[in-house]
Design an enzyme around this catalytic site. Sequence first.
Site, mmCIF file in Angstrom:
data_model
loop_
_atom_site.group_PDB
_atom_site.id
_atom_site.type_symbol
_atom_site.label_atom_id
_atom_site.label_comp_id
_atom_site.label_asym_id
_atom_site.label_seq_id
_atom_site.Cartn_x
_atom_site.Cartn_y
_atom_site.Cartn_z
ATOM 1 N N LYS A 131 57.177 13.241 17.186
ATOM 2 C CA LYS A 131 55.896 13.279 17.900
ATOM 3 C C LYS A 131 55.911 12.362 19.122
ATOM 4 C CE LYS A 131 51.715 13.988 19.101
ATOM 5 N NZ LYS A 131 50.538 13.739 18.268
ATOM 6 N N PHE A 136 53.893 21.275 33.021
ATOM 7 C CA PHE A 136 53.749 19.819 33.184
ATOM 8 C C PHE A 136 54.293 19.325 34.523
ATOM 9 C CE2 PHE A 136 52.987 20.447 28.767
ATOM 10 C CZ PHE A 136 52.039 19.486 28.434
ATOM 11 N N CYS A 148 45.949 10.254 23.626
ATOM 12 C CA CYS A 148 47.319 10.383 23.105
ATOM 13 C C CYS A 148 48.383 9.821 24.041
ATOM 14 C CB CYS A 148 47.614 11.853 22.791
ATOM 15 S SG CYS A 148 46.639 12.514 21.422
ATOM 16 N N LYS A 164 40.564 16.217 30.535
ATOM 17 C CA LYS A 164 41.219 17.492 30.817
ATOM 18 C C LYS A 164 40.196 18.600 30.638
ATOM 19 C CE LYS A 164 43.819 19.524 27.775
ATOM 20 N NZ LYS A 164 44.884 19.873 26.809
#
Length: 439
Positions: free
Chosen positions: A205, A250, A261, A324
Amino acid sequence: MRMTVIGTGYVGTVHAACMADIGHQVLGIDIDPARIASLTAGRAPMHEPGLDELLARTVASGRLRFSTSLAEGAEFARTHFVCVGTPQRPDSEAADLRYVDAVVDELAQHLRPGSLVVGKSTVPVGTAAALGRRLAASTRDCEVAWNPEFLREGSAVQDTMRPERIVVGVGSPHAEAALRALYEPLVRVGAEFFSTDTATAELVKVAANSFLATKISFINAMAEVCEAAGADVTVLARAIGADSRIGHRFLDPGLGFGGSCFPKDIRAFAARAEEIGAGEAVSFLHEVDRINLRQRRRTVNRTRRLVGGCFAGRRVAVLGASFKPGSDDVRDSPALAVASVLHEEGASVRVHDPEALDNARAALPDLTYSLDIPKVCEDADVVLHLTPWPDYRRIDPLALAPVVHSPVLLDARNSLDAHPWRAAGWSLHALGRPTGGTS
């Protein structure tokens, strides 16, 4: 299968509802009675596309219900997902594990033999092993596994129901078999299932988030170079993204990343790597973080120049408050960070966002908020496009021009079509692009 989901934030609420929707019996647990009441009524405590409908359906089916009692949860099931937050510690860049520790300690008092505690929270490598040792000291035949989440706010339901991969870190064939059975409906529709040790699962992760954050900061570093050289970073991004080894995703130059995050995860990863003697290996993450935060200062500085060098007495319209599009989350929002600095330097700041105004108002009550875009832009000396909601691509520049004091727009997300704005008489500026660029 019966299971509990402990913690009903973004991860826990979505996980509970999706697991119920694929046929499991789920008990969601949280210490907040008001949140439990809202969830029991089928209302999500946050904006997430499709979640209200999913909650209403699964609650009505009887497969999903909610409680404030861990004791009830331990009686209800032997598989328990821990989905509580791991924020950055106030005194360092490390992750704060107090909420994870508290859940496991209290749950241990009630667990039945053979129970499986599955972490989904993003944690430093070694957390699962440490929790396993604590659990072993107070329970019998219980174990800890780790199953990191990969959902994105704004598409969390889809990401959970149609995941690209499922990663489980386990210490026994029993734990692996239990999680394979639980996720079998998702594997059947295409999810790749990875079974590994807990340390690797934890690292998957943070490694993924670190890579994506690095890609964003890389293209923003290129935007700085493009500005200095008179080049266009949007064309550069499309050209290098056409290379299949790199890809387009991205590579969106602009204001940078935020939310709950990426920023805290890369800091916590670097801090943990330092603790285990591998700090040098990920030292580049400090620069990734610095580049990202610099985009906010660059946006403020560019705006200051556009209003004549001083914000005192200037009116600034801000389009976007959430970190976002598709979310009402304003935690570490780049848009709000910029708006806050402008206000502190004397500007009169009005903010629009289609979903996040309540959260933004709670975070920064001194700003002015409205759901009416023309009202936000009325008499503005400059308009800032800071969160790339689709709503802003549908604005009619010709109709908006007479509303503002000066038709000046800074597209800090590089996502608006410059042609109609310039055709309507606007002076359009962007990060990493020439003022006269057309892309």
